[in-house]
Design a protein around this motif. Structure first.
Motif, PDB file in Angstrom:
ATOM      1  N   SER A  31       0.828  -1.215   0.000  1.00 24.53           N
ATOM      2  CA  SER A  31       0.000   0.000   0.000  1.00 24.53           C
ATOM      3  C   SER A  31       0.861   1.264   0.000  1.00 24.53           C
ATOM      4  CB  SER A  31      -0.902   0.012   1.229  1.00 24.53           C
ATOM      5  OG  SER A  31      -1.539  -1.223   1.370  1.00 24.53           O
ATOM      6  N   LYS A  66      -6.805   6.371   3.160  1.00 26.09           N
ATOM      7  CA  LYS A  66      -6.235   5.010   3.249  1.00 26.09           C
ATOM      8  C   LYS A  66      -5.104   5.071   4.287  1.00 26.09           C
ATOM      9  CE  LYS A  66      -3.103   3.670   0.223  1.00 26.09           C
ATOM     10  NZ  LYS A  66      -2.415   2.980  -0.851  1.00 26.09           N
ATOM     11  N   HIS A  68      -3.913   3.140   6.420  1.00 28.28           N
ATOM     12  CA  HIS A  68      -2.980   2.028   6.666  1.00 28.28           C
ATOM     13  C   HIS A  68      -1.623   2.247   5.985  1.00 28.28           C
ATOM     14  CE1 HIS A  68      -5.439   1.061   3.123  1.00 28.28           C
ATOM     15  NE2 HIS A  68      -4.417   0.386   2.653  1.00 28.28           N
ATOM     16  N   GLY A 114      -7.943   5.445   9.181  1.00 28.26           N
ATOM     17  CA  GLY A 114      -7.545   4.040   9.159  1.00 28.26           C
ATOM     18  C   GLY A 114      -8.765   3.148   9.103  1.00 28.26           C
ATOM     19  N   LEU A 116     -11.554   2.591   7.194  1.00 34.30           N
ATOM     20  CA  LEU A 116     -11.769   3.035   5.810  1.00 34.30           C
ATOM     21  C   LEU A 116     -13.155   3.651   5.616  1.00 34.30           C
ATOM     22  CD1 LEU A 116     -10.091  -0.026   4.055  1.00 34.30           C
ATOM     23  CD2 LEU A 116      -9.193   2.309   4.177  1.00 34.30           C
ATOM     24  N   GLY A 144      -8.353   4.554  -1.114  1.00 40.62           N
ATOM     25  CA  GLY A 144      -8.029   3.323  -1.825  1.00 40.62           C
ATOM     26  C   GLY A 144      -9.151   2.964  -2.784  1.00 40.62           C
ATOM     27  N   ASP A 145      -8.863   2.056  -3.713  1.00 37.97           N
ATOM     28  CA  ASP A 145      -9.939   1.612  -4.612  1.00 37.97           C
ATOM     29  C   ASP A 145     -10.834   0.585  -3.908  1.00 37.97           C
ATOM     30  OD1 ASP A 145      -7.890  -0.294  -4.712  1.00 37.97           O
ATOM     31  OD2 ASP A 145      -7.762  -0.337  -6.898  1.00 37.97           O
ATOM     32  N   GLY A 146     -10.219  -0.275  -3.061  1.00 38.62           N
ATOM     33  CA  GLY A 146     -11.028  -1.189  -2.261  1.00 38.62           C
ATOM     34  C   GLY A 146     -11.933  -0.402  -1.321  1.00 38.62           C
ATOM     35  N   GLU A 147     -11.420   0.712  -0.847  1.00 40.98           N
ATOM     36  CA  GLU A 147     -12.164   1.569   0.073  1.00 40.98           C
ATOM     37  C   GLU A 147     -13.474   2.088  -0.533  1.00 40.98           C
ATOM     38  OE1 GLU A 147      -9.935   5.025   1.342  1.00 40.98           O
ATOM     39  OE2 GLU A 147     -11.410   5.534   2.877  1.00 40.98           O
ATOM     40  N   GLU A 150     -17.042   1.249   0.701  1.00 39.75           N
ATOM     41  CA  GLU A 150     -17.691   1.807   1.896  1.00 39.75           C
ATOM     42  C   GLU A 150     -18.833   2.745   1.480  1.00 39.75           C
ATOM     43  OE1 GLU A 150     -17.014   0.935   4.935  1.00 39.75           O
ATOM     44  OE2 GLU A 150     -15.153  -0.175   4.595  1.00 39.75           O
ATOM     45  N   ASN A 175      -5.118   0.666  -7.537  1.00 36.62           N
ATOM     46  CA  ASN A 175      -4.120  -0.387  -7.815  1.00 36.62           C
ATOM     47  C   ASN A 175      -4.742  -1.750  -8.102  1.00 36.62           C
ATOM     48  OD1 ASN A 175      -4.857  -1.291  -5.232  1.00 36.62           O
ATOM     49  ND2 ASN A 175      -3.200  -0.160  -4.256  1.00 36.62           N
ATOM     50  N   LEU A 177      -6.091  -3.897  -6.234  1.00 37.39           N
ATOM     51  CA  LEU A 177      -6.003  -4.909  -5.171  1.00 37.39           C
ATOM     52  C   LEU A 177      -6.477  -4.360  -3.828  1.00 37.39           C
ATOM     53  CD1 LEU A 177      -2.436  -6.418  -5.837  1.00 37.39           C
ATOM     54  CD2 LEU A 177      -4.636  -7.410  -6.491  1.00 37.39           C
ATOM     55  N   GLN A 178      -6.926  -5.301  -2.991  1.00 40.38           N
ATOM     56  CA  GLN A 178      -7.280  -4.941  -1.613  1.00 40.38           C
ATOM     57  C   GLN A 178      -6.390  -5.776  -0.672  1.00 40.38           C
ATOM     58  OE1 GLN A 178     -11.503  -4.820  -1.043  1.00 40.38           O
ATOM     59  NE2 GLN A 178     -11.909  -4.277  -3.175  1.00 40.38           N
ATOM     60  N   ILE A 179      -6.928  -6.295   0.462  1.00 37.99           N
ATOM     61  CA  ILE A 179      -6.085  -7.146   1.316  1.00 37.99           C
ATOM     62  C   ILE A 179      -6.054  -8.577   0.786  1.00 37.99           C
ATOM     63  CG2 ILE A 179      -5.855  -8.348   3.520  1.00 37.99           C
ATOM     64  CD1 ILE A 179      -6.825  -6.109   5.015  1.00 37.99           C
ATOM     65  N   LYS A 236       0.375  -1.799  -7.108  1.00 35.95           N
ATOM     66  CA  LYS A 236       0.604  -2.038  -5.677  1.00 35.95           C
ATOM     67  C   LYS A 236       1.992  -2.663  -5.511  1.00 35.95           C
ATOM     68  CE  LYS A 236      -2.064  -3.318  -1.635  1.00 35.95           C
ATOM     69  NZ  LYS A 236      -3.429  -3.446  -1.117  1.00 35.95           N
ATOM     70  N   HIS A 250       0.219  -6.856   0.758  1.00 35.27           N
ATOM     71  CA  HIS A 250      -0.530  -5.736   1.364  1.00 35.27           C
ATOM     72  C   HIS A 250       0.140  -5.286   2.666  1.00 35.27           C
ATOM     73  CE1 HIS A 250      -4.028  -3.291   2.419  1.00 35.27           C
ATOM     74  NE2 HIS A 250      -3.938  -3.796   3.627  1.00 35.27           N
TER      75      HIS A 250
HETATM   76  C1  LIG Z   1     -13.800  -0.020   7.848  1.00 34.77           C
HETATM   77  C2  LIG Z   1     -12.599  -0.890   7.618  1.00 34.77           C
HETATM   78  N1  LIG Z   1     -12.773  -2.170   7.212  1.00 34.77           N
HETATM   79  C3  LIG Z   1     -11.697  -2.964   7.023  1.00 34.77           C
HETATM   80  C4  LIG Z   1     -10.425  -2.481   7.210  1.00 34.77           C
HETATM   81  C5  LIG Z   1      -9.229  -3.401   7.040  1.00 34.77           C
HETATM   82  N2  LIG Z   1      -8.478  -3.023   5.850  1.00 34.77           N
HETATM   83  C6  LIG Z   1      -7.312  -2.342   5.924  1.00 34.77           C
HETATM   84  S1  LIG Z   1      -6.641  -2.026   4.438  1.00 34.77           S
HETATM   85  C7  LIG Z   1      -7.889  -2.841   3.628  1.00 34.77           C
HETATM   86  C8  LIG Z   1      -7.891  -2.974   2.144  1.00 34.77           C
HETATM   87  C9  LIG Z   1      -7.928  -1.665   1.511  1.00 34.77           C
HETATM   88  O1  LIG Z   1      -7.777  -1.796   0.139  1.00 34.77           O
HETATM   89  P1  LIG Z   1      -7.598  -0.503  -0.735  1.00 34.77           P
HETATM   90  O2  LIG Z   1      -8.580   0.531  -0.306  1.00 34.77           O
HETATM   91  O3  LIG Z   1      -7.663  -0.917  -2.140  1.00 34.77           O
HETATM   92  O4  LIG Z   1      -6.171   0.025  -0.301  1.00 34.77           O
HETATM   93  P2  LIG Z   1      -4.723  -0.288  -0.917  1.00 34.77           P
HETATM   94  O5  LIG Z   1      -4.872  -1.290  -2.019  1.00 34.77           O
HETATM   95  O6  LIG Z   1      -4.232   1.012  -1.428  1.00 34.77           O
HETATM   96  O7  LIG Z   1      -3.932  -0.798   0.223  1.00 34.77           O
HETATM   97  C10 LIG Z   1      -8.828  -3.325   4.536  1.00 34.77           C
HETATM   98  C11 LIG Z   1     -10.038  -4.087   4.170  1.00 34.77           C
HETATM   99  C12 LIG Z   1     -10.299  -1.141   7.625  1.00 34.77           C
HETATM  100  N3  LIG Z   1      -9.092  -0.576   7.815  1.00 34.77           N
HETATM  101  N4  LIG Z   1     -11.396  -0.365   7.802  1.00 34.77           N
END
Ligand SMILES: Cc1ncc(C[n+]2csc(CCOP(=O)(O)OP(=O)(O)O)c2C)c(N)n1
Ligand SMILES: [Mg+2]
Length: 279
Positions: A31, A66, A68, A114, A116, A144-147, A150, A175, A177-179, A236, A250
């Motif tokens: 990330s 994002k 994290h 943090g 998301l 983030g794209d996974g974000e 929400e 990117n 990808l997520q986790i 990523k 990740h």
């Molecule tokens: C509300 C919430 N749910 C779950 C998480 C756990 N989590 C941390 S990073 C992540 C994946 C994020 O993916 P993305 O947004 O695509 O970020 P990147 O690929 O840039 O790391 C998750 C699910 C969190 N931080 N907050």
């Protein structure tokens, strides 16, 4: 700012983050490396900030949704002089305030993030404040794209256009990808451009690991009564071959061999392509 200098800084910071994660045994490796170029463009060329006066009222605001990917943020803030390099060494240690997500007890951090999905809502409020109080500062948020899965994101996206927040710039680190896997596997976040446009936003799509494209996009946002989005297509783990485009990186920590191989590669690039900061 010279693009070559920014590229040099990005390489230097990738090396720093790689070492920091190895030394501390924790961090969101893929990330951080994904959005390094974006943070470098923001902090070294785009944001109007003053590290000597972190709470300067007219500063631009950066909210890292994002959260994290904090190791790159801590590294950049230390390098800019918000706090010392010595303090940076306490990252992840007992009693430090340089914890695993942005913490607003630290100079330069606007908001704890943090969990998301909250950064865009916060950024809407901060940008709206500028409109109400007649301030010129701009508000940036990196998501983030996974974000995008929400629901709160879409409530904020609607509000941003309703309040005509053309002083708000959202950036998506796209990117793929997520986790636990790809967006297709976990939650389909395709057609982001069309989705945000339907919510009334101006949208630019760029290569998010290309410094000139990032700087151009961030400097060419429109002031037309609509919020701005930059969809940054990134890799990523960018910059460390073994980590590139791999979901398991990740928040993976390198082995000794992986650490040393990538450090040697960074040194080669920094000493060769970028000797004395010149390409
Ligand atoms: C509300 C919430 N749910 C779950 C998480 C756990 N989590 C941390 S990073 C992540 C994946 C994020 O993916 P993305 O947004 O695509 O970020 P990147 O690929 O840039 O790391 C998750 C699910 C969190 N931080 N907050
Ligand atoms: Mg992602």
């Amino acid at each position: 700012m010279q693009i070559q200098y920014l590229e040099f800084k990005a390489l230097e910071m990738r090396k720093k983050v790689w070492k920091m994660i190895y030394d501390s045994g924790t961090g969101h490796t893929g990330s951080d490396l994904s959005c390094t170029d974006i943070l470098i463009a923001l902090y070294y060329d785009v944001l109007k900030i003053n590290p000597a006066e972190p709470k300067w009222v007219d500063r631009d605001r950066y909210i890292q949704s994002k959260g994290h990917a904090v190791e790159i943020l801590w590294s950049v803030l230390a390098d800019k002089g918000f706090f010392s390099e010595n303090k940076l060494k306490t990252y992840g240690k007992f009693h430090t305030d340089l914890i695993g997500h942005p913490n607003n007890k630290v100079a330069g951090i606007e908001m704890n993030t943090g969990s998301l999905g909250h950064g865009l809502s916060i950024a809407v409020g901060v940008a709206l404040n500028a409109k109400i109080t007649n301030k010129d500062y701009l508000t940036y948020t990196l998501m983030g794209d996974g974000e995008q899965a929400e629901g709160s994101i879409w409530e904020a996206a609607m509000a941003a256009n309703h309040y005509r927040l053309d002083n708000l710039i959202g950036i998506i680190d796209n990117n793929g990808l997520q986790i636990t896997g790809s967006n297709e596997e976990v939650m389909d976040s395709s057609s982001l451009k069309q989705k945000y446009q339907a919510f009334g936003w101006n949208v630019q799509e760029i290569d998010g690991n290309n410094m000139s494209e990032i700087v151009n996009a961030l400097k060419n946002v429109k002031k037309n009564g609509h919020p701005n989005l930059v969809i940054a297509h990134t890799l990523k783990g960018k910059g460390v071959k073994v980590a590139e485009d791999r979901a398991e990186w990740h928040h993976k920590v390198p082995t000794k061999e992986q650490y040393e191989a990538a450090m040697a590669d960074f040194d080669k690039k920094l000493g060769g392509d970028f000797e004395n900061g010149e390409k």
